[in-house]
Design a protein around this motif. Structure first.
Motif, short mmCIF file in Angstrom:
data_model
loop_
_atom_site.label_atom_id
_atom_site.label_comp_id
_atom_site.label_asym_id
_atom_site.label_seq_id
_atom_site.Cartn_x
_atom_site.Cartn_y
_atom_site.Cartn_z
N THR A 188 0.85 -1.18 0.00
CA THR A 188 0.00 0.00 0.00
C THR A 188 0.89 1.24 0.00
O THR A 188 2.11 1.14 -0.12
CB THR A 188 -0.96 -0.01 1.20
N ILE A 189 0.29 2.41 0.16
CA ILE A 189 1.07 3.64 0.22
C ILE A 189 1.44 3.94 1.67
O ILE A 189 0.76 3.50 2.60
CB ILE A 189 0.29 4.83 -0.39
N ASP A 190 2.51 4.69 1.86
CA ASP A 190 2.98 4.99 3.22
C ASP A 190 1.93 5.73 4.03
O ASP A 190 1.85 5.58 5.25
CB ASP A 190 4.29 5.77 3.18
N LEU A 191 1.10 6.53 3.37
CA LEU A 191 0.09 7.31 4.07
C LEU A 191 -0.92 6.41 4.76
O LEU A 191 -1.31 6.66 5.91
CB LEU A 191 -0.62 8.23 3.07
N PHE A 192 -1.34 5.35 4.10
CA PHE A 192 -2.25 4.39 4.71
C PHE A 192 -1.53 3.55 5.76
O PHE A 192 -2.05 3.30 6.85
CB PHE A 192 -2.86 3.46 3.66
N ALA A 193 -0.31 3.13 5.42
CA ALA A 193 0.44 2.23 6.31
C ALA A 193 0.72 2.85 7.66
O ALA A 193 0.69 2.18 8.70
CB ALA A 193 1.75 1.82 5.64
N ASN A 194 0.99 4.16 7.68
CA ASN A 194 1.41 4.82 8.93
C ASN A 194 0.28 5.55 9.65
O ASN A 194 0.54 6.23 10.65
CB ASN A 194 2.55 5.80 8.62
N SER B 190 5.99 1.18 0.04
CA SER B 190 6.69 2.00 -0.93
C SER B 190 5.75 2.73 -1.88
O SER B 190 6.11 3.74 -2.47
CB SER B 190 7.65 1.14 -1.75
N GLY B 191 4.53 2.20 -2.03
CA GLY B 191 3.60 2.81 -2.97
C GLY B 191 3.79 2.33 -4.40
O GLY B 191 3.01 2.68 -5.29
N ALA B 192 4.83 1.52 -4.64
CA ALA B 192 5.05 0.96 -5.98
C ALA B 192 3.92 0.00 -6.31
O ALA B 192 3.39 -0.69 -5.44
CB ALA B 192 6.39 0.23 -6.02
N VAL B 193 3.52 -0.04 -7.57
CA VAL B 193 2.43 -0.92 -8.00
C VAL B 193 3.00 -2.32 -8.18
O VAL B 193 3.59 -2.64 -9.20
CB VAL B 193 1.78 -0.42 -9.31
N ARG B 194 2.81 -3.15 -7.17
CA ARG B 194 3.33 -4.52 -7.21
C ARG B 194 2.42 -5.40 -8.06
O ARG B 194 1.20 -5.25 -8.05
CB ARG B 194 3.42 -5.08 -5.80
N ASP B 195 3.03 -6.33 -8.78
CA ASP B 195 2.30 -7.25 -9.65
C ASP B 195 1.77 -8.42 -8.83
O ASP B 195 2.53 -9.33 -8.48
CB ASP B 195 3.23 -7.74 -10.77
#
Length: 298
Positions: free
Chosen positions: A98-104, A128-133
């Protein structure tokens, strides 16, 4: 020798205040409760309760032992949960991206609750917010915003619209007021950044309004964007799923529904029936749906 089962009678009487209440809680007769308390007192060699007109009260010795009995109960419940988890096959590692904003923010506390409920599940969190496959196995579960169709094999549950708008802290509002229209942002200090992809869209909005030169600090992450807004230094954009849940922040103006982006909870067909993945998906959906309802989002 102490019968460990008698500790549940000790706790039930201590918490209920009487053998009658304890019997109801344990679904046994009042006589059974009284008999087990008497057996426990005989085993330890001294009274644990003092019988009063209003009910049962712990003696000083009983008070000294009650915390230990509660620890035994907690350990027994944890043992039951672990045993049940093994039977269900939920033990395992689940990778969440997910994105850091949600994670933290909200996710940090939720993962504490998840661990307490399912201690057999281990989480690997990629913020990291990277779009993981998901299809390639880069992650098992994703909480992400998207406007495009899901890739083949990716399945999920739609959470809410991914709407963003401007927020300021209450301390900033007290000093400078709250702009209620985009045009009123002129003259206000702005918090910029939020990462490359976020800043591209965000900066374009600021340039369109003609206020890009009012950015007083540039944050490299979305978490930093939230921190800057919280500090009272200036105004910045946040997703409503975050900003509306921050007690110390004020939503300056309604979001514009120009683009149809949604927040999704996603997984992949290859793992969706895995007990551990299903456990985490169900838990996260329950929490996300509750947050959306609480904030009045859609």
């Amino acid at each position: 020798m102490i019968d460990w089962n008698d500790l549940k009678y000790l706790l039930a009487v201590a918490e209920g205040g009487s053998t009658l209440a304890a019997g109801r809680a344990l679904r046994v007769s009042q006589t059974t409760v009284a008999r087990r308390i008497a057996a426990l007192e005989q085993a330890v060699g001294y009274p644990l309760f003092e019988k009063r007109q209003a009910g049962y009260a712990l003696t000083a010795s009983g008070e000294a032992l009650i915390a230990k009995a509660q620890s035994v109960r907690s350990a027994a419940l944890a043992f039951e949960e672990a045993a049940a988890a093994i039977q269900r096959g939920t033990a395992g590692t689940v990778r969440v991206t997910t994105i850091d904003l949600f994670a933290n923010t909200f996710l940090a506390q939720w993962l504490v609750d998840l661990h307490e409920r399912h201690p057999d599940v281990r989480i690997e969190l990629d913020e990291s917010g990277a779009v993981r496959d998901l299809g390639a196995g880069d992650a098992d579960i994703a909480i992400r915003s998207t406007s495009s169709e899901a890739a083949a094999g990716v399945v999920g549950r739609r959470i809410c619209r991914d709407e963003w708008t401007f927020y300021c802290s209450r301390t900033y509002a007290d000093r400078h007021g709250v702009p209620r229209k985009r045009e009123e942002l002129r003259g206000h200090a702005l918090i910029g950044g939020g990462g490359t992809m976020t800043w591209q869209v965000y900066e374009a909005i600021l340039r369109d309004i003609g206020i890009a030169d009012q950015v007083v600090i540039q944050q490299t992450t979305m978490g930093g964007l939230l921190t800057g807004i919280r500090s009272g230094l200036g105004i910045g954009v946040l997703p409503c799923l975050i900003g509306d849940g921050e007690e110390d922040l004020i939503r300056c103006m309604p979001p514009r529904r120009e683009k149809k982006r949604w927040v999704w909870l996603l997984t992949h067909e290859r793992v969706r029936h895995s007990p551990s993945v299903r456990t985490v998906v169900d838990f996260l959906y329950e929490r996300l749906a509750a947050r959306v309802r609480q904030l009045g989002l859609d």
